[in-house]
Design an enzyme around this catalytic site. Structure first.
Site, PDB file in Angstrom:
ATOM      1  N   ARG A  38      55.813  33.332  49.782  1.00 19.81           N
ATOM      2  CA  ARG A  38      54.824  32.302  49.517  1.00 19.81           C
ATOM      3  C   ARG A  38      54.733  31.252  50.613  1.00 19.81           C
ATOM      4  O   ARG A  38      53.650  30.953  51.106  1.00 19.81           O
ATOM      5  CB  ARG A  38      55.127  31.616  48.181  1.00 19.81           C
ATOM      6  CG  ARG A  38      54.054  30.619  47.768  1.00 19.81           C
ATOM      7  CD  ARG A  38      54.362  29.989  46.429  1.00 19.81           C
ATOM      8  NE  ARG A  38      54.501  30.981  45.379  1.00 19.81           N
ATOM      9  CZ  ARG A  38      54.828  30.685  44.117  1.00 19.81           C
ATOM     10  NH1 ARG A  38      55.070  29.424  43.781  1.00 19.81           N
ATOM     11  NH2 ARG A  38      54.935  31.627  43.214  1.00 19.81           N
ATOM     12  N   HIS A  46      46.817  40.017  45.116  1.00 13.74           N
ATOM     13  CA  HIS A  46      47.518  38.727  45.000  1.00 13.74           C
ATOM     14  C   HIS A  46      47.273  38.138  43.611  1.00 13.74           C
ATOM     15  O   HIS A  46      46.325  37.372  43.409  1.00 13.74           O
ATOM     16  CB  HIS A  46      46.992  37.782  46.088  1.00 13.74           C
ATOM     17  CG  HIS A  46      47.882  36.599  46.351  1.00 13.74           C
ATOM     18  ND1 HIS A  46      49.106  36.707  46.972  1.00 13.74           N
ATOM     19  CD2 HIS A  46      47.714  35.282  46.096  1.00 13.74           C
ATOM     20  CE1 HIS A  46      49.642  35.519  47.093  1.00 13.74           C
ATOM     21  NE2 HIS A  46      48.825  34.630  46.564  1.00 13.74           N
ATOM     22  N   TYR A  75      29.156  29.428  45.968  1.00 17.74           N
ATOM     23  CA  TYR A  75      28.111  28.912  46.848  1.00 17.74           C
ATOM     24  C   TYR A  75      28.344  29.249  48.323  1.00 17.74           C
ATOM     25  O   TYR A  75      27.430  29.108  49.130  1.00 17.74           O
ATOM     26  CB  TYR A  75      28.005  27.386  46.723  1.00 17.74           C
ATOM     27  CG  TYR A  75      27.669  26.908  45.337  1.00 17.74           C
ATOM     28  CD1 TYR A  75      26.479  27.285  44.718  1.00 17.74           C
ATOM     29  CD2 TYR A  75      28.541  26.072  44.641  1.00 17.74           C
ATOM     30  CE1 TYR A  75      26.171  26.846  43.438  1.00 17.74           C
ATOM     31  CE2 TYR A  75      28.242  25.632  43.361  1.00 17.74           C
ATOM     32  CZ  TYR A  75      27.055  26.019  42.762  1.00 17.74           C
ATOM     33  OH  TYR A  75      26.752  25.595  41.498  1.00 17.74           O
TER      34      TYR A  75
END
Length: 757
Positions: A42, A88, A132
């Site tokens: 991570r 993931h 968007y």
């Protein structure tokens, strides 16, 4: 301790047997697993490709979606969906945030994602939602993933076993140092600033030629970090070298600015680059707060005139302000200068977290690239062998075309017959049988032999490459040189943006140096209202000044706007106010309690302008000492406790000590006067002090420091303005702490020395 998993606790039908284990060992074992997962999967980047798993999976998913630089954009929601669905299994927002950062030109020196839409800005505004925005890969990402189809790296199953993903990216682009990384794991962190790719390539080529090269030699190529936002690194070369040698350190980064001269002698400053990681919006607010709080009086205004390029305009209060003083003050007080940490804590080729120096990082990356080169060559060699095998089969078919056709037409098992008759392998026979008729006319002997000759030549070259480390080094240098052409200093993307220019630390100027020196008259009323009148007013007219009903003057004195005003409270605490920050004199002023933490029930012993010298401090119970003015100054609203008082006592006397004073005169409420040498008083920075005069009844009324030879003078009162002087003070001279004797005849009945001394 009996431990159950969460799943076991929620499924009573399949409840397993409880685990008997000590709680501390079970907890430490599970926490270690969590810590290792956080570190390796991570937070820390891999030395070889500079990526964390989430970034690697993002790029892999975009590659499978064929989002090449020449292709069209796709919605980020599509990419995020593929990433969290296949590779993931974490929150969509965290994955999108990682993707946004890969596209931000002010966050990454070499962006890996080409974003279309609102991906945030340097002001600190967030990106638009992923429904968007659209994205595709950049050429940098393509270079970083080059070779994935050539057997260069291992693939592993995804979390659900349905797909595969690469364990590492094989591309030649030096992403770890070029783009940097940051992250916080369990018990460790990493912070790697971005660097110039062309400089890293030059340093890598040097290491290939000279494996024993020291860090100092590498730093002839790697000048220092190269931030996407530019700026200037002002550290000394020795400090930079130390940071790169150890892998730990920090870089001082300043904004880039220009002094613009105006007609008439005025000037302003334009800031065109700000330090890496600083949000422009917060920086503007920080500077504006300095102006509003009057913490930087030489700065008049700040304006943000930025468009795509940064342009912050700083207006000085007057043309006489020193530009260096203004910028040094801003560097000290704002993020126009910051420290960017360097902590080269990365996962090495064995997935072990280590803090490495610059040389070790480049060495590890080059070793990975040599492994990739060997694996790519081996993969290509296997492909050539396969192709040569097929070409040999095609050549047999071409030379024996009629017989091959006859076998295919007449034999029930043509494959076995051809293998036996022409000594073909299974693959060769299968390839011949799978040939289309239209291919027969193209199977010309010269073409087959020509392709085979080319493949033989390439095959020999690859074998020579695999057998010779020297050839591998030469090939690596050639590949790096080709990559440098794309990221060279003459290109728009590769040109260095951050200037390396040594400079000393920002100088700290006294606040008085930033204030225009102007005369003021400070007035503190009996009820604690303070104000500053412009100019030096007539102090004898203080009684005629305006005050609130029931209020009146307590202290009035001349000062300058550059002075620090001291307020000594009766509880022994001293407070400091800046002369230029006092409220104006047009009204009643403001309660001093709004500026300092002074309870309105506590009286003020004295109020005056600070300066060099010493003070005589005395309490109502007859104790006192000497203090330096600099020890009295306080930096905060809470003030500074200087005089420790016994219960019931108050600080009564705060007087300046004249330079020629040699004696202390003390008079009590009982009108007894005592004089003793000034040297008998200790000089202290805090305390109760020593006994000045002994009393049977009452306490101390007044105390001063005077020159014994000049005698003691006091006003006769009335309008005559006459004074009386007691020239011979010998009758009252005694040891410190004596009771004293009655004051001279005619001494004021209020038992006060007045303005004497």
């Amino acid at each position: 301790m009996r431990l159950l998993s969460r799943a076991a606790m929620t499924d009573t039908a399949t409840l397993p047997e409880p685990l008997d284990a000590p709680f501390d060992s079970a907890l430490s074992e599970r926490y270690l697993v969590y810590a290792l997962s956080t570190i390796t999967a991570r937070s820390l980047p891999d030395l070889r490709d500079g990526l964390k798993p989430v970034h690697r999976r993002l790029l892999w998913a975009m590659r499978l979606l064929k989002l090449d630089p020449a292709a069209g954009y796709k919605k980020c929601a599509r990419v995020v969906g593929d990433v969290i669905g296949k590779y993931h299994p974490h929150g969509d927002q965290s994955v999108y945030d990682a993707m946004v950062r890969l596209a931000q030109t002010f966050a990454l020196r070499y962006p890996l994602v080409d974003g279309q839409g609102n991906f945030g800005n340097i002001d600190g505004d967030n990106a638009a939602a992923y429904r968007y925005t659209e994205a595709r890969l950049t050429q940098v990402a393509i270079d970083l993933m080059a070779g994935l189809d050539e057997g260069t790296v291992e693939f592993r199953p995804t979390y659900n076993g349905e797909e595969e993903e690469p364990e590492i990216m094989p591309g030649l682009f030096p992403n770890l140092l070029a783009n940097g990384a940051s992250g916080i794991a369990v018990g460790m962190a990493t912070s790697i600033p971005p660097h110039n790719a062309a400089e890293l390539i030059d340093a890598a080529i040097l290491l290939i030629d000279q494996p024993e090269a020291e860090t100092a030699q590498l730093l002839e190529h790697v000048k220092g970090p190269d931030f996407p936002t530019g700026g200037t690194i002002i550290d000394a070369p020795a400090a930079i070298a130390e940071a790169y040698a150890t892998g730990r350190g920090a870089f001082r980064v300043r904004s880039k600015f220009e002094i613009v001269r105006e007609k008439g002698g005025g000037w302003h400053i334009v800031v065109s680059e700000i330090p890496y990681g600083v949000q422009k919006g917060k920086l503007i607010e920080e500077i504006a707060a300095l102006i509003n709080d009057k913490k930087l009086p030489i700065l008049e205004d700040v304006r943000d005139e930025s468009d795509e390029a940064i342009r912050i305009v700083l207006e000085p209060r007057s043309r006489t302000v020193d530009p260096d003083m203004l910028m040094d003050s801003l560097f000290r007080l704002t993020d126009l200068e910051t420290r960017v940490p360097l902590n080269l804590n990365v996962l090495d080729a064995h997935r072990t977290p280590r803090v490495l120096g610059l040389k070790a990082v480049l060495d590890g990356w080059l070793q990975h690239q040599f492994v990739v080169l060997v694996r790519r060559s081996e993969h290509r060699l296997a492909k050539i062998d396969d192709r040569i095998e097929l070409l040999d089969g095609y050549l047999v078919a071409y030379l024996n075309l009629d017989r091959v056709i006859e076998i295919i037409r007449t034999e029930d098992e043509p494959k076995a017959v051809m293998m036996a008759e022409f000594s073909l392998s299974d693959r060769q026979a299968e390839a011949i049988l799978n040939m289309r008729l239209r291919s027969l006319r193209r199977l010309e002997e010269m073409e087959i032999k020509g392709e085979r000759a080319r493949l033989d030549e390439e095959r020999e070259g690859l074998k020579a490459l695999l057998a010779s480390p020297a050839r591998q080094r030469t090939r690596m240098k050639r590949d790096l040189a080709a990559l440098k052409e794309r990221y060279g200093p003459e290109t728009a993307l590769g040109a260095r943006r951050t200037v390396i220019e040594e400079a000393g630390p920002a100088r700290e100027y006294a606040r008085e140096a930033m204030i225009d020196r102007e005369p003021i008259t400070v007035v503190l009323s009996q009820r604690g209202w303070i104000r500053a009148l412009k100019g030096h007013a007539d102090l004898s007219a203080a009684d005629t000044m305006k005050f609130k009903e029931g209020d009146g003057p307590a202290f009035a004195f001349h000062a300058q706007t550059t002075d620090k005003i001291l307020i000594a409270a009766e509880n022994g605490r001293f407070y400091t106010l800046a002369g230029d920050k006092l409220p104006g004199g047009r009204g009643f002023g403001e309660p001093v309690g709004l500026m300092i933490d002074l309870d309105g029930q506590i009286g003020v012993a004295n109020c005056f302008a600070a300066g060099a010298g010493k003070l005589l401090l005395a309490s109502s119970d007859g104790r006192g000492f000497i203090a330096k003015v600099e020890d009295v100054l306080a930096e905060t609203r809470k003030g500074k406790q200087l005089v420790n008082l016994k219960p019931g006592a108050k600080l009564k006397i705060v007087r300046r000590i004249a330079g020629d004073a040699d004696y202390v005169a003390v008079i009590g409420d009982n009108r007894k006067l005592v004089l003793f040498p000034l040297t008998e008083l200790p000089e202290m920075s805090r305390g109760q002090g020593v006994t000045l005069q002994r009393y049977r009844d009452g306490g101390l009324s007044d105390a001063i420091a005077l020159t014994f030879a000049n005698g003691l003078s006091w006003s006769m009162g009335g309008e005559s303005g006459r004074t009386r002087t007691e020239a011979d003070l010998s009758p009252w001279r005694s040891a410190r702490g004596a009771a004293g004797r009655m004051a001279p005849i005619g001494f004021p009945r209020d038992n006060r020395f007045g303005s004497h001394g």
